[in-house]
Design an enzyme around this catalytic site. Sequence first.
Site, PDB file in Angstrom:
ATOM      1  N   ALA A  61       0.840  -1.195   0.000  1.00 27.74           N
ATOM      2  CA  ALA A  61       0.000   0.000   0.000  1.00 27.74           C
ATOM      3  C   ALA A  61       0.878   1.248   0.000  1.00 27.74           C
ATOM      4  O   ALA A  61       2.013   1.232   0.472  1.00 27.74           O
ATOM      5  CB  ALA A  61      -0.911   0.004   1.219  1.00 27.74           C
ATOM      6  N   THR A  85      -3.437   3.662   1.550  1.00 25.42           N
ATOM      7  CA  THR A  85      -4.464   3.670   2.568  1.00 25.42           C
ATOM      8  C   THR A  85      -5.562   4.690   2.227  1.00 25.42           C
ATOM      9  O   THR A  85      -5.276   5.819   1.829  1.00 25.42           O
ATOM     10  CB  THR A  85      -3.846   4.000   3.944  1.00 25.42           C
ATOM     11  OG1 THR A  85      -2.916   2.977   4.307  1.00 25.42           O
ATOM     12  CG2 THR A  85      -4.901   4.125   5.019  1.00 25.42           C
ATOM     13  N   ASN A 110       8.894   9.259   4.177  1.00 27.00           N
ATOM     14  CA  ASN A 110       7.649   9.946   3.856  1.00 27.00           C
ATOM     15  C   ASN A 110       6.927  10.358   5.135  1.00 27.00           C
ATOM     16  O   ASN A 110       7.051   9.707   6.172  1.00 27.00           O
ATOM     17  CB  ASN A 110       6.745   9.066   2.978  1.00 27.00           C
ATOM     18  CG  ASN A 110       5.780   8.220   3.788  1.00 27.00           C
ATOM     19  OD1 ASN A 110       4.735   8.705   4.232  1.00 27.00           O
ATOM     20  ND2 ASN A 110       6.133   6.951   3.997  1.00 27.00           N
ATOM     21  N   ARG A 111       6.191  11.433   5.014  1.00 27.95           N
ATOM     22  CA  ARG A 111       5.288  11.869   6.083  1.00 27.95           C
ATOM     23  C   ARG A 111       3.974  12.328   5.452  1.00 27.95           C
ATOM     24  O   ARG A 111       3.458  13.408   5.741  1.00 27.95           O
ATOM     25  CB  ARG A 111       5.935  12.973   6.941  1.00 27.95           C
ATOM     26  CG  ARG A 111       6.505  14.164   6.186  1.00 27.95           C
ATOM     27  CD  ARG A 111       6.943  15.256   7.173  1.00 27.95           C
ATOM     28  NE  ARG A 111       7.522  16.410   6.521  1.00 27.95           N
ATOM     29  CZ  ARG A 111       8.828  16.656   6.403  1.00 27.95           C
ATOM     30  NH1 ARG A 111       9.708  15.785   6.895  1.00 27.95           N
ATOM     31  NH2 ARG A 111       9.258  17.756   5.799  1.00 27.95           N
ATOM     32  N   PHE A 114      -1.633   9.982   5.402  1.00 28.25           N
ATOM     33  CA  PHE A 114      -2.889   9.444   4.852  1.00 28.25           C
ATOM     34  C   PHE A 114      -3.607  10.468   3.973  1.00 28.25           C
ATOM     35  O   PHE A 114      -4.810  10.731   4.150  1.00 28.25           O
ATOM     36  CB  PHE A 114      -3.843   8.984   5.967  1.00 28.25           C
ATOM     37  CG  PHE A 114      -3.460   7.704   6.666  1.00 28.25           C
ATOM     38  CD1 PHE A 114      -2.438   6.894   6.197  1.00 28.25           C
ATOM     39  CD2 PHE A 114      -4.140   7.308   7.812  1.00 28.25           C
ATOM     40  CE1 PHE A 114      -2.103   5.711   6.851  1.00 28.25           C
ATOM     41  CE2 PHE A 114      -3.814   6.127   8.473  1.00 28.25           C
ATOM     42  CZ  PHE A 114      -2.794   5.334   7.992  1.00 28.25           C
ATOM     43  N   ASN A 172      -4.728  -0.532   8.740  1.00 23.62           N
ATOM     44  CA  ASN A 172      -3.395   0.044   8.933  1.00 23.62           C
ATOM     45  C   ASN A 172      -3.387   0.831  10.242  1.00 23.62           C
ATOM     46  O   ASN A 172      -3.925   1.931  10.319  1.00 23.62           O
ATOM     47  CB  ASN A 172      -3.052   0.949   7.750  1.00 23.62           C
ATOM     48  CG  ASN A 172      -1.657   1.537   7.841  1.00 23.62           C
ATOM     49  OD1 ASN A 172      -0.947   1.347   8.828  1.00 23.62           O
ATOM     50  ND2 ASN A 172      -1.250   2.260   6.810  1.00 23.62           N
ATOM     51  N   SER A 175       1.023   3.428  10.686  1.00 22.05           N
ATOM     52  CA  SER A 175       1.690   4.571  10.073  1.00 22.05           C
ATOM     53  C   SER A 175       2.182   5.515  11.165  1.00 22.05           C
ATOM     54  O   SER A 175       1.442   5.829  12.098  1.00 22.05           O
ATOM     55  CB  SER A 175       0.734   5.331   9.153  1.00 22.05           C
ATOM     56  OG  SER A 175       1.303   6.570   8.770  1.00 22.05           O
ATOM     57  N   GLY A 245       6.106  -5.183   7.992  1.00 25.02           N
ATOM     58  CA  GLY A 245       5.593  -4.167   8.854  1.00 25.02           C
ATOM     59  C   GLY A 245       5.321  -2.924   8.020  1.00 25.02           C
ATOM     60  O   GLY A 245       5.027  -2.987   6.840  1.00 25.02           O
ATOM     61  N   TYR A 318       7.893  -1.910  -2.484  1.00 24.50           N
ATOM     62  CA  TYR A 318       7.484  -0.588  -2.948  1.00 24.50           C
ATOM     63  C   TYR A 318       8.709   0.286  -3.174  1.00 24.50           C
ATOM     64  O   TYR A 318       9.051   0.619  -4.313  1.00 24.50           O
ATOM     65  CB  TYR A 318       6.495   0.061  -1.987  1.00 24.50           C
ATOM     66  CG  TYR A 318       6.038   1.458  -2.376  1.00 24.50           C
ATOM     67  CD1 TYR A 318       6.420   2.047  -3.589  1.00 24.50           C
ATOM     68  CD2 TYR A 318       5.214   2.199  -1.546  1.00 24.50           C
ATOM     69  CE1 TYR A 318       6.003   3.318  -3.945  1.00 24.50           C
ATOM     70  CE2 TYR A 318       4.785   3.475  -1.892  1.00 24.50           C
ATOM     71  CZ  TYR A 318       5.190   4.032  -3.086  1.00 24.50           C
ATOM     72  OH  TYR A 318       4.779   5.294  -3.432  1.00 24.50           O
TER      73      TYR A 318
END
Length: 357
Positions: A61, A85, A110-111, A114, A172, A175, A245, A318
């Site tokens: 994802a 997500t 990454n930040r 969502f 999820n 994150s 994870g 990914y």
Amino acid sequence: MDLYGVLKPLFRFMTPEQAHHLSIRVLKSGLVPDLSGGPDDPVLATRVWGLDFPNPVGLAAGFDKHCEVADALFRFGFGFVEAGTVTPRPQPGNPLPRLFRLDEDEAVINRFGFNSEGLAPFVFRLGQRRASGKHGIVGANVGKNKESEDALEDYGAGVSATCRLADYLVCNISSPNTPGLRALQARAEMETLLAHVISVRNASMPDPAARTPLLVKVAPDLDDAALADVAEASLATGVDGIIMGNTTLSRPASLQSKFKDETGGLSGKPLLALSTERLGALYRLVGGRLPIIGVGGIASGADAYAKVRAGASLVQIYSALVFHGPGLVTRIKTDLAARLKADGFASIADAVGVDVR
């Protein structure tokens, strides 16, 4: 030169997020050639949750957040694709910049937080795909809105909306970019959440034989005690599987990039050792009773094989695609099949967890 070879120099003149948007546009255009390499080696076929995977290599994802290009991604040779997500309501995510390539480390930070179009368009696309009879296993990864005060309501909404359209579901809860989200991995909170979403799924799908499998995605940063809580909560509630994870908040001393101290979750090559060790520990805790998807740092057939031997029934990639391109999927599959045969395994299932049993 292949299409990726043409686009790669252009990507270097873009921000990482611009490059990602271009990738999505190209995939939507229909111009992507078939890179799957033809039928998969039979040794790679595996059956998990009643689903027949042609190979165990999936897309994690985070790439196809809005479920726009799942079918195009199968042209790369993936055995399954996980979209999301997705959050119940649209939200923009965190401010730009929020995605960083650590080229020297083959890593990404990454930040995003969502960023999501919300359930409505996501579910519409899933429904279109289901109605058209498209083949290929597609999972739906659901999360909560940042400002939501009721996590149970949000995850329940995601599961309710997608359970009859996706091939599997993922909650999820790991994150690092949504405040308070990882607190849901504590045993009591996790048991409450999983019991709720399982009840929502079951109410939507009364026939036990036809229920969409429901998984939970957890962090590689969990210590032994926290990991034991995850295992116990998963077994107690009857969730169907676990993904180990997500990105990590840790920063290995080996990182060289100028972006190494950016806030966010780290993924890619530096995550391989940690995520594989935690995978093995989790496999031992659940005793092989729950299938696990292994994610984190995979960039070769050897990496994928290490995950399988540590307890993964399936694997996902990914970040490595950023550095090695879509041809990596076929290379991983070819090498993984060769390694299985060289060690005398007749199938993926035979090799799962052999290093940690």
